[in-house]
Write a protein that holds these residues in place. Structure first.
Motif, PDB file in Angstrom:
ATOM      1  N   SER A 208      45.540  48.494  49.769  1.00 30.48           N
ATOM      2  CA  SER A 208      44.472  47.617  49.491  1.00 30.48           C
ATOM      3  C   SER A 208      43.632  47.912  48.360  1.00 30.48           C
ATOM      4  N   ILE A 209      43.198  46.959  47.700  1.00 34.90           N
ATOM      5  CA  ILE A 209      42.407  47.071  46.351  1.00 34.90           C
ATOM      6  C   ILE A 209      41.202  46.096  46.516  1.00 34.90           C
ATOM      7  N   GLU A 210      40.317  46.910  46.396  1.00 36.73           N
ATOM      8  CA  GLU A 210      38.812  46.118  46.516  1.00 36.73           C
ATOM      9  C   GLU A 210      38.336  45.800  44.881  1.00 36.73           C
ATOM     10  N   PHE A 211      37.716  44.575  45.002  1.00 39.78           N
ATOM     11  CA  PHE A 211      37.480  44.334  43.377  1.00 39.78           C
ATOM     12  C   PHE A 211      36.307  43.261  43.360  1.00 39.78           C
ATOM     13  N   ASP A 212      35.856  42.972  42.343  1.00 37.71           N
ATOM     14  CA  ASP A 212      34.404  41.927  42.632  1.00 37.71           C
ATOM     15  C   ASP A 212      34.784  40.830  41.275  1.00 37.71           C
ATOM     16  N   MET A 213      34.613  39.670  41.637  1.00 34.97           N
ATOM     17  CA  MET A 213      34.668  38.699  40.394  1.00 34.97           C
ATOM     18  C   MET A 213      33.331  37.948  40.166  1.00 34.97           C
ATOM     19  N   ALA A 214      32.752  37.556  39.125  1.00 28.88           N
ATOM     20  CA  ALA A 214      31.672  36.857  38.930  1.00 28.88           C
ATOM     21  C   ALA A 214      31.689  35.524  39.599  1.00 28.88           C
ATOM     22  N   LEU A 215      30.544  34.924  40.016  1.00 26.77           N
ATOM     23  CA  LEU A 215      30.612  33.767  40.756  1.00 26.77           C
ATOM     24  C   LEU A 215      30.880  32.669  39.857  1.00 26.77           C
ATOM     25  N   ASP A 216      30.708  33.017  38.639  1.00 23.95           N
ATOM     26  CA  ASP A 216      30.843  31.862  37.415  1.00 23.95           C
ATOM     27  C   ASP A 216      32.460  31.730  37.362  1.00 23.95           C
ATOM     28  N   ASN A 217      33.143  32.456  37.793  1.00 19.47           N
ATOM     29  CA  ASN A 217      34.789  32.319  37.660  1.00 19.47           C
ATOM     30  C   ASN A 217      35.236  31.193  38.418  1.00 19.47           C
ATOM     31  N   GLY A 218      34.598  31.143  39.830  1.00 14.52           N
ATOM     32  CA  GLY A 218      34.974  30.053  40.490  1.00 14.52           C
ATOM     33  C   GLY A 218      36.306  30.438  41.254  1.00 14.52           C
ATOM     34  N   TYR A 219      36.724  31.540  41.293  1.00 12.94           N
ATOM     35  CA  TYR A 219      38.330  31.829  41.796  1.00 12.94           C
ATOM     36  C   TYR A 219      38.149  32.080  43.353  1.00 12.94           C
ATOM     37  N   THR A 220      38.639  31.216  43.977  1.00 13.83           N
ATOM     38  CA  THR A 220      38.955  31.457  45.428  1.00 13.83           C
ATOM     39  C   THR A 220      39.993  32.298  46.122  1.00 13.83           C
ATOM     40  N   PRO A 221      39.824  32.775  47.321  1.00 13.76           N
ATOM     41  CA  PRO A 221      40.855  33.418  47.997  1.00 13.76           C
ATOM     42  C   PRO A 221      42.213  32.810  47.833  1.00 13.76           C
ATOM     43  N   GLU A 222      42.335  31.478  47.993  1.00 14.52           N
ATOM     44  CA  GLU A 222      43.659  31.050  48.026  1.00 14.52           C
ATOM     45  C   GLU A 222      44.253  30.857  46.687  1.00 14.52           C
ATOM     46  N   TYR A 223      43.398  30.751  45.506  1.00  3.75           N
ATOM     47  CA  TYR A 223      43.999  30.759  44.079  1.00  3.75           C
ATOM     48  C   TYR A 223      44.444  32.130  43.880  1.00  3.75           C
ATOM     49  N   LEU A 224      43.559  33.067  44.231  1.00  7.75           N
ATOM     50  CA  LEU A 224      44.043  34.615  43.774  1.00  7.75           C
ATOM     51  C   LEU A 224      45.351  34.983  44.741  1.00  7.75           C
ATOM     52  N   GLU A 225      45.344  34.372  45.823  1.00 13.68           N
ATOM     53  CA  GLU A 225      46.711  35.078  46.666  1.00 13.68           C
ATOM     54  C   GLU A 225      47.877  34.469  45.779  1.00 13.68           C
ATOM     55  N   ASN A 226      47.671  33.193  45.593  1.00  9.45           N
ATOM     56  CA  ASN A 226      48.880  32.341  44.859  1.00  9.45           C
ATOM     57  C   ASN A 226      49.092  33.196  43.639  1.00  9.45           C
ATOM     58  N   HIS A 227      48.267  33.357  42.809  1.00  9.04           N
ATOM     59  CA  HIS A 227      48.293  34.108  41.434  1.00  9.04           C
ATOM     60  C   HIS A 227      49.013  35.580  41.735  1.00  9.04           C
ATOM     61  N   LEU A 228      48.395  36.242  42.638  1.00 11.15           N
ATOM     62  CA  LEU A 228      48.925  37.762  42.712  1.00 11.15           C
ATOM     63  C   LEU A 228      50.423  37.666  43.459  1.00 11.15           C
ATOM     64  N   ASN A 229      50.684  36.638  44.305  1.00  9.71           N
ATOM     65  CA  ASN A 229      52.055  36.476  44.777  1.00  9.71           C
ATOM     66  C   ASN A 229      53.000  36.335  43.764  1.00  9.71           C
ATOM     67  N   LYS A 230      52.776  35.733  42.773  1.00 14.15           N
ATOM     68  CA  LYS A 230      53.854  35.610  41.508  1.00 14.15           C
ATOM     69  C   LYS A 230      53.859  36.650  40.851  1.00 14.15           C
ATOM     70  N   ILE A 231      52.837  37.732  40.785  1.00 12.82           N
ATOM     71  CA  ILE A 231      52.789  39.149  39.925  1.00 12.82           C
ATOM     72  C   ILE A 231      53.980  39.953  40.825  1.00 12.82           C
ATOM     73  N   ILE A 232      53.612  39.985  42.013  1.00 14.57           N
ATOM     74  CA  ILE A 232      54.508  40.942  43.067  1.00 14.57           C
ATOM     75  C   ILE A 232      55.992  40.305  43.343  1.00 14.57           C
ATOM     76  N   GLU A 233      56.248  39.406  42.722  1.00 11.87           N
ATOM     77  CA  GLU A 233      57.538  38.729  43.139  1.00 11.87           C
ATOM     78  C   GLU A 233      58.859  39.476  42.722  1.00 11.87           C
ATOM     79  N   LYS A 234      58.617  40.519  41.832  1.00  8.22           N
ATOM     80  CA  LYS A 234      59.605  41.477  41.413  1.00  8.22           C
ATOM     81  C   LYS A 234      59.859  42.616  42.116  1.00  8.22           C
TER      82      LYS A 234
END
Length: 293
Positions: A208-234
């Motif tokens: 587990s990794i806890e982090f914070d993002m500024a509201l101005d970023n506009g990142y949603t949990p779904e977007y972050l999941e899709n992006h991070l899933n690509k990171i851990i593909e290997k």
């Protein structure tokens, strides 16, 4: 490791043989009592009696210990160099009993009246129990943990904010090694009364990794999941299918607190560190991209 275990077992058998020989010699002199020698050296008789009081029970306990451990290893088909809570608990109890036998041997050596000793010891023991109740509770809890099948040496556990591999369980403390290779010493009473997550028994590991993002970023949990899933593909050999999720912990005035949960197939400190570093790097780059833009 196996050679060390065999050498240790050989030393234990040699020690039992030495105890047995000394006991036989003392028994022979007890039956054929050399009164002249004892009259001339009265302390010699007290010493022989005290030595017999210690060696006799200690010899029996040592033999029983080897028999019980041998039976336990064969029953569970363990390797001879296995580190197990049951064996650890047996060894701790044998140490305590040997200490008691030494105390009784000293009473014989100094010709102390046994009834007076028991009365005096009971008073002292009561005072010690009140004064050192926390230490006694730790010892009792330690023995319970040793004979429990819920925790074993080598298990990777989490107790409160502490997480690591169990290196040893003493009568006072439980010793963990965290991911930074630091030794974490936890009192047995705290471990016994705390909620413990044993990740080794689950055959999986949660990262587990806890982090914070500024509201101005506009990142949603779904977007972050899709992006991070690509990171851990290997790392598909180490991560459970669909094992990455992103949850929203809280939404504050300026930032959103997220938590990444990754379910690993097994505990692997090196791979876990690589995955954590990859996730952290990706999150840093996401923040940097927005600031650059």
């Amino acid at each position: 490791m196996i050679e060390d275990r065999e050498r240790k077992t050989g030393e234990e058998l040699l020690m039992i043989l030495v105890k047995a020989v000394i006991c036989l010699i003392l028994f022979y002199f007890a039956v054929n009592e050399p009164t002249a020698v004892y009259k001339e050296y009265p302390r010699l008789e007290n010493f022989a009696d005290g030595l017999m009081v210690f060696l006799g029970p200690s010899l029996v306990i040592s033999i029983l210990r080897l028999i019980v451990i041998y039976w336990y290893i064969k029953k569970h088909k363990f390797k001879s160099n296995i580190k197990d809570n049951f064996i650890l608990g047996i060894n701790r109890i044998v140490s305590i009993l040997n200490t008691v036998f030494i105390a009784l041997a000293l009473t014989s050596f100094w010709s102390i009246n046994l009834q007076e000793l028991i009365f005096s010891v009971s008073i002292v023991a009561a005072a010690l129990a009140v004064t050192f109740k926390d230490y006694i509770a730790n010892m009792i809890n330690g023995l319970i943990i040793m004979f429990s099948d819920r925790l074993s040496l080598g298990d990777h556990i989490r107790i409160g904010e502490h997480e690591g591999k169990i290196l040893d369980i003493t009568l006072i403390n439980m010793i963990l090694q965290n991911e930074d290779s630091d030794m974490v010493i936890i009192p047995n009473s705290l471990a016994f009364s705390s909620v413990i997550v044993n990740q080794s028994k689950q055959n999986t590991k949660k990262l587990s990794i806890e982090f914070d993002m500024a509201l101005d970023n506009g990142y949603t949990p779904e977007y972050l999941e899709n992006h991070l899933n690509k990171i851990i593909e290997k790392y598909t050999d180490n991560v459970m299918p669909g094992g990455l999720t992103v949850k929203t912990i809280s939404i504050n005035k300026d930032v959103v607190v997220f938590k990444v949960m990754i379910l690993l197939k097994r505990y692997d400190k090196i791979k876990e560190r690589e995955i954590r570093r990859a996730i952290n790097t990706a999150l840093i780059r996401l923040s940097a991209v927005l600031k650059t833009g």
